[in-house]
Design a protein around this motif. Structure first.
Motif, PDB file in Angstrom:
ATOM      1  N   SER A 153       6.068   2.275  13.434  1.00 50.39           N
ATOM      2  CA  SER A 153       5.568   2.476  11.885  1.00 50.39           C
ATOM      3  C   SER A 153       6.155   1.655  11.006  1.00 50.39           C
ATOM      4  CB  SER A 153       6.470   3.883  11.523  1.00 50.39           C
ATOM      5  OG  SER A 153       6.004   4.863  12.660  1.00 50.39           O
ATOM      6  N   LEU A 154       5.066   1.508   9.806  1.00 54.40           N
ATOM      7  CA  LEU A 154       5.349   0.489   8.876  1.00 54.40           C
ATOM      8  C   LEU A 154       5.775   1.083   7.414  1.00 54.40           C
ATOM      9  CD1 LEU A 154       4.232  -2.765   8.287  1.00 54.40           C
ATOM     10  CD2 LEU A 154       2.504  -1.636   7.106  1.00 54.40           C
ATOM     11  N   ILE A 155       6.577   0.374   6.947  1.00 56.97           N
ATOM     12  CA  ILE A 155       6.970   0.964   5.557  1.00 56.97           C
ATOM     13  C   ILE A 155       6.714  -0.157   4.642  1.00 56.97           C
ATOM     14  CG2 ILE A 155       9.129   1.085   4.057  1.00 56.97           C
ATOM     15  CD1 ILE A 155      10.752   1.719   6.589  1.00 56.97           C
ATOM     16  N   LEU A 156       5.753   0.434   3.688  1.00 56.88           N
ATOM     17  CA  LEU A 156       5.222  -0.284   2.689  1.00 56.88           C
ATOM     18  C   LEU A 156       6.070   0.060   1.334  1.00 56.88           C
ATOM     19  CD1 LEU A 156       3.043  -2.060   1.760  1.00 56.88           C
ATOM     20  CD2 LEU A 156       1.373  -0.184   1.609  1.00 56.88           C
ATOM     21  N   LYS A 157       6.351  -0.934   0.856  1.00 53.99           N
ATOM     22  CA  LYS A 157       7.465  -0.693  -0.557  1.00 53.99           C
ATOM     23  C   LYS A 157       6.629  -0.758  -1.935  1.00 53.99           C
ATOM     24  CE  LYS A 157      11.041  -2.584   2.064  1.00 53.99           C
ATOM     25  NZ  LYS A 157      12.078  -4.033   2.231  1.00 53.99           N
ATOM     26  N   ASP A 158       7.000  -0.111  -2.777  1.00 54.78           N
ATOM     27  CA  ASP A 158       6.538  -0.352  -4.202  1.00 54.78           C
ATOM     28  C   ASP A 158       5.088  -0.299  -4.196  1.00 54.78           C
ATOM     29  OD1 ASP A 158       6.452  -0.550  -6.847  1.00 54.78           O
ATOM     30  OD2 ASP A 158       6.567  -2.552  -6.955  1.00 54.78           O
ATOM     31  N   VAL A 159       4.372   0.865  -3.665  1.00 51.92           N
ATOM     32  CA  VAL A 159       2.970   1.004  -3.421  1.00 51.92           C
ATOM     33  C   VAL A 159       2.227   0.903  -4.972  1.00 51.92           C
ATOM     34  CG1 VAL A 159       2.841   1.903  -1.169  1.00 51.92           C
ATOM     35  CG2 VAL A 159       2.804   3.370  -3.150  1.00 51.92           C
ATOM     36  N   THR A 160       0.868   0.474  -4.921  1.00 48.94           N
ATOM     37  CA  THR A 160       0.033   0.425  -6.108  1.00 48.94           C
ATOM     38  C   THR A 160      -1.406   1.024  -5.835  1.00 48.94           C
ATOM     39  OG1 THR A 160      -0.768  -1.847  -5.803  1.00 48.94           O
ATOM     40  CG2 THR A 160       1.314  -1.514  -6.981  1.00 48.94           C
ATOM     41  N   THR A 161      -1.941   1.232  -6.574  1.00 46.74           N
ATOM     42  CA  THR A 161      -3.550   1.856  -6.222  1.00 46.74           C
ATOM     43  C   THR A 161      -4.294   0.697  -5.599  1.00 46.74           C
ATOM     44  OG1 THR A 161      -4.232   1.070  -8.376  1.00 46.74           O
ATOM     45  CG2 THR A 161      -3.639   3.302  -8.137  1.00 46.74           C
ATOM     46  N   ALA A 162      -3.685  -0.511  -5.560  1.00 49.49           N
ATOM     47  CA  ALA A 162      -4.721  -1.551  -4.943  1.00 49.49           C
ATOM     48  C   ALA A 162      -4.242  -1.316  -3.197  1.00 49.49           C
ATOM     49  CB  ALA A 162      -4.094  -2.978  -5.099  1.00 49.49           C
ATOM     50  N   ASP A 163      -3.281  -0.819  -2.938  1.00 50.97           N
ATOM     51  CA  ASP A 163      -2.794  -0.574  -1.450  1.00 50.97           C
ATOM     52  C   ASP A 163      -3.614   0.635  -0.815  1.00 50.97           C
ATOM     53  OD1 ASP A 163      -0.871  -2.491  -1.457  1.00 50.97           O
ATOM     54  OD2 ASP A 163       0.710  -1.260  -2.497  1.00 50.97           O
ATOM     55  N   SER A 164      -4.434   1.332  -1.559  1.00 44.70           N
ATOM     56  CA  SER A 164      -5.199   2.284  -0.999  1.00 44.70           C
ATOM     57  C   SER A 164      -6.284   1.774  -0.005  1.00 44.70           C
ATOM     58  CB  SER A 164      -5.984   3.282  -1.976  1.00 44.70           C
ATOM     59  OG  SER A 164      -5.078   3.800  -2.856  1.00 44.70           O
ATOM     60  N   HIS A 179      -4.082   6.852   0.414  1.00 43.58           N
ATOM     61  CA  HIS A 179      -4.254   7.109  -0.916  1.00 43.58           C
ATOM     62  C   HIS A 179      -3.388   6.798  -1.935  1.00 43.58           C
ATOM     63  CE1 HIS A 179      -6.778   8.217  -4.546  1.00 43.58           C
ATOM     64  NE2 HIS A 179      -5.613   8.932  -4.842  1.00 43.58           N
ATOM     65  N   VAL A 180      -3.257   5.972  -2.846  1.00 39.21           N
ATOM     66  CA  VAL A 180      -2.350   5.997  -3.633  1.00 39.21           C
ATOM     67  C   VAL A 180      -2.749   6.451  -5.022  1.00 39.21           C
ATOM     68  CG1 VAL A 180      -0.482   4.443  -4.706  1.00 39.21           C
ATOM     69  CG2 VAL A 180      -1.270   3.694  -2.693  1.00 39.21           C
ATOM     70  N   ASP A 181      -1.691   7.454  -5.425  1.00 35.96           N
ATOM     71  CA  ASP A 181      -2.153   7.983  -6.995  1.00 35.96           C
ATOM     72  C   ASP A 181      -1.803   7.050  -7.929  1.00 35.96           C
ATOM     73  OD1 ASP A 181      -3.205  10.510  -6.156  1.00 35.96           O
ATOM     74  OD2 ASP A 181      -1.380  11.451  -5.919  1.00 35.96           O
ATOM     75  N   PRO A 182      -2.542   7.202  -9.200  1.00 39.40           N
ATOM     76  CA  PRO A 182      -2.120   6.112 -10.174  1.00 39.40           C
ATOM     77  C   PRO A 182      -0.820   6.612 -10.780  1.00 39.40           C
ATOM     78  CG  PRO A 182      -4.270   6.852 -10.394  1.00 39.40           C
ATOM     79  CD  PRO A 182      -3.845   7.495  -9.314  1.00 39.40           C
ATOM     80  N   PRO A 183      -0.009   6.080 -11.566  1.00 38.05           N
ATOM     81  CA  PRO A 183       1.327   6.421 -12.126  1.00 38.05           C
ATOM     82  C   PRO A 183       0.916   7.629 -13.014  1.00 38.05           C
ATOM     83  CG  PRO A 183       0.855   3.839 -12.350  1.00 38.05           C
ATOM     84  CD  PRO A 183      -0.400   4.696 -11.891  1.00 38.05           C
ATOM     85  N   GLY A 184       1.840   8.856 -12.830  1.00 36.85           N
ATOM     86  CA  GLY A 184       1.663   9.707 -13.546  1.00 36.85           C
ATOM     87  C   GLY A 184       0.749  10.892 -13.293  1.00 36.85           C
ATOM     88  N   GLN A 185       0.036  10.611 -11.891  1.00 38.35           N
ATOM     89  CA  GLN A 185      -0.757  11.641 -11.417  1.00 38.35           C
ATOM     90  C   GLN A 185      -0.216  11.842 -10.049  1.00 38.35           C
ATOM     91  OE1 GLN A 185      -4.783  10.224 -11.331  1.00 38.35           O
ATOM     92  NE2 GLN A 185      -5.338  11.649  -9.513  1.00 38.35           N
ATOM     93  N   THR A 186      -0.319  13.076  -9.417  1.00 38.27           N
ATOM     94  CA  THR A 186       0.155  13.439  -8.241  1.00 38.27           C
ATOM     95  C   THR A 186      -1.052  13.931  -7.352  1.00 38.27           C
ATOM     96  OG1 THR A 186       0.637  15.943  -8.655  1.00 38.27           O
ATOM     97  CG2 THR A 186       2.403  14.407  -9.010  1.00 38.27           C
ATOM     98  N   GLY A 187      -1.025  13.911  -6.262  1.00 36.49           N
ATOM     99  CA  GLY A 187      -2.113  14.664  -5.430  1.00 36.49           C
ATOM    100  C   GLY A 187      -2.468  16.087  -5.321  1.00 36.49           C
ATOM    101  N   VAL A 188      -1.584  16.742  -6.084  1.00 39.26           N
ATOM    102  CA  VAL A 188      -1.500  18.215  -5.699  1.00 39.26           C
ATOM    103  C   VAL A 188      -2.819  18.843  -6.266  1.00 39.26           C
ATOM    104  CG1 VAL A 188      -0.190  20.261  -6.428  1.00 39.26           C
ATOM    105  CG2 VAL A 188       1.038  18.167  -6.018  1.00 39.26           C
ATOM    106  N   SER A 189      -3.415  18.046  -7.193  1.00 40.81           N
ATOM    107  CA  SER A 189      -4.738  19.229  -7.711  1.00 40.81           C
ATOM    108  C   SER A 189      -5.725  18.766  -7.084  1.00 40.81           C
ATOM    109  CB  SER A 189      -4.844  18.694  -9.265  1.00 40.81           C
ATOM    110  OG  SER A 189      -5.035  17.423  -9.487  1.00 40.81           O
ATOM    111  N   ARG A 190      -5.712  17.474  -6.229  1.00 40.64           N
ATOM    112  CA  ARG A 190      -6.745  16.922  -5.577  1.00 40.64           C
ATOM    113  C   ARG A 190      -6.858  17.615  -4.210  1.00 40.64           C
ATOM    114  NH1 ARG A 190      -5.412  12.449  -5.844  1.00 40.64           N
ATOM    115  NH2 ARG A 190      -4.684  12.180  -3.684  1.00 40.64           N
ATOM    116  N   GLY A 191      -8.267  18.004  -3.634  1.00 35.08           N
ATOM    117  CA  GLY A 191      -8.303  18.628  -2.347  1.00 35.08           C
ATOM    118  C   GLY A 191      -8.213  17.551  -1.187  1.00 35.08           C
ATOM    119  N   HIS A 192      -7.756  18.055  -0.043  1.00 35.15           N
ATOM    120  CA  HIS A 192      -7.623  17.183   1.219  1.00 35.15           C
ATOM    121  C   HIS A 192      -9.060  17.169   1.751  1.00 35.15           C
ATOM    122  CE1 HIS A 192      -6.635  15.951   5.236  1.00 35.15           C
ATOM    123  NE2 HIS A 192      -5.519  15.546   4.746  1.00 35.15           N
TER     124      HIS A 192
END
Length: 180
Positions: free
Chosen positions: A100-111, A139-152
């Motif tokens: 397994s890979l650990i990816l640190k300090d993710v940004t939206t560009a890592d999506s 998928h990396v959420d932008p700062p201040g946004q969580t994936g809770v409201s978005r459907g899978h």
């Protein structure tokens, strides 16, 4: 058409539904919050086999790697610059095939879509080839946004398929009643 005649069709539709749902659920989709670390899971079979190389790529990076391990160590050649000093294996000893890979300090560009390949060889074999083990969509959420409201996407597809099959079954069951 009698109600008894639709039973095999019902079973066939149910079988197809479960096949489609299981294939959707096998897809790995991970959502991470910007600025956090995320683990992309990958486990190689470990039946009396030695791992000789681990390759993590992202499908849009062409010839550059996210992470590459060979000759008992990390190989930085051809690593994409955006992953420099931000990736590592969860378990450097790769116990039980865990790569397994650990990816640190993710940004939206890592999506994107990540692929894990592992080269293994049995102790008595000379040749090891890279085999695709895991495909993960991150998928990396932008700062201040969580994936809770978005459907899978997989869940939405499975539920939509279920609704279509349920409607088809109800139509088939009720059709003989309307003809009588």
């Amino acid at each position: 058409m009698s109600a008894g005649g639709s039973a095999p069709l019902w079973r066939n539709l149910l079988f197809v539904f479960f096949l489609l749902v299981s294939s959707v659920s096998d897809q790995k989709h991970i959502t991470a919050e910007s600025g956090h670390s995320v683990t992309l899971p990958c486990r190689a079979p470990n039946d009396d086999i030695t791992i000789t190389a681990v390759e993590w790529t992202r499908t849009d990076l062409k010839n550059e790697y996210v992470f590459f391990y060979r000759n008992k160590g990390f190989d930085p050649a051809n690593q994409h610059p955006s992953f420099k000093d931000r990736v590592d294996l969860q378990d450097r000893q790769m116990k039980d095939g865990d790569v397994s890979l650990i990816l640190k300090d993710v940004t939206t560009a890592d999506s994107g879509t990540y692929e894990c390949r592992v080269a293994q060889r049995k102790t008595n074999e000379e040749i090891a080839t890279l085999n695709l083990i895991s495909i993960i969509y991150l998928h990396v959420d932008p700062p201040g946004q969580t994936g809770v409201s978005r459907g899978h996407a997989g869940l939405v597809a499975a539920l939509s398929l279920f609704a279509v099959i349920a409607a088809l079954v109800i139509f088939i069951k009720l059709k003989p009643l309307q003809l009588v």
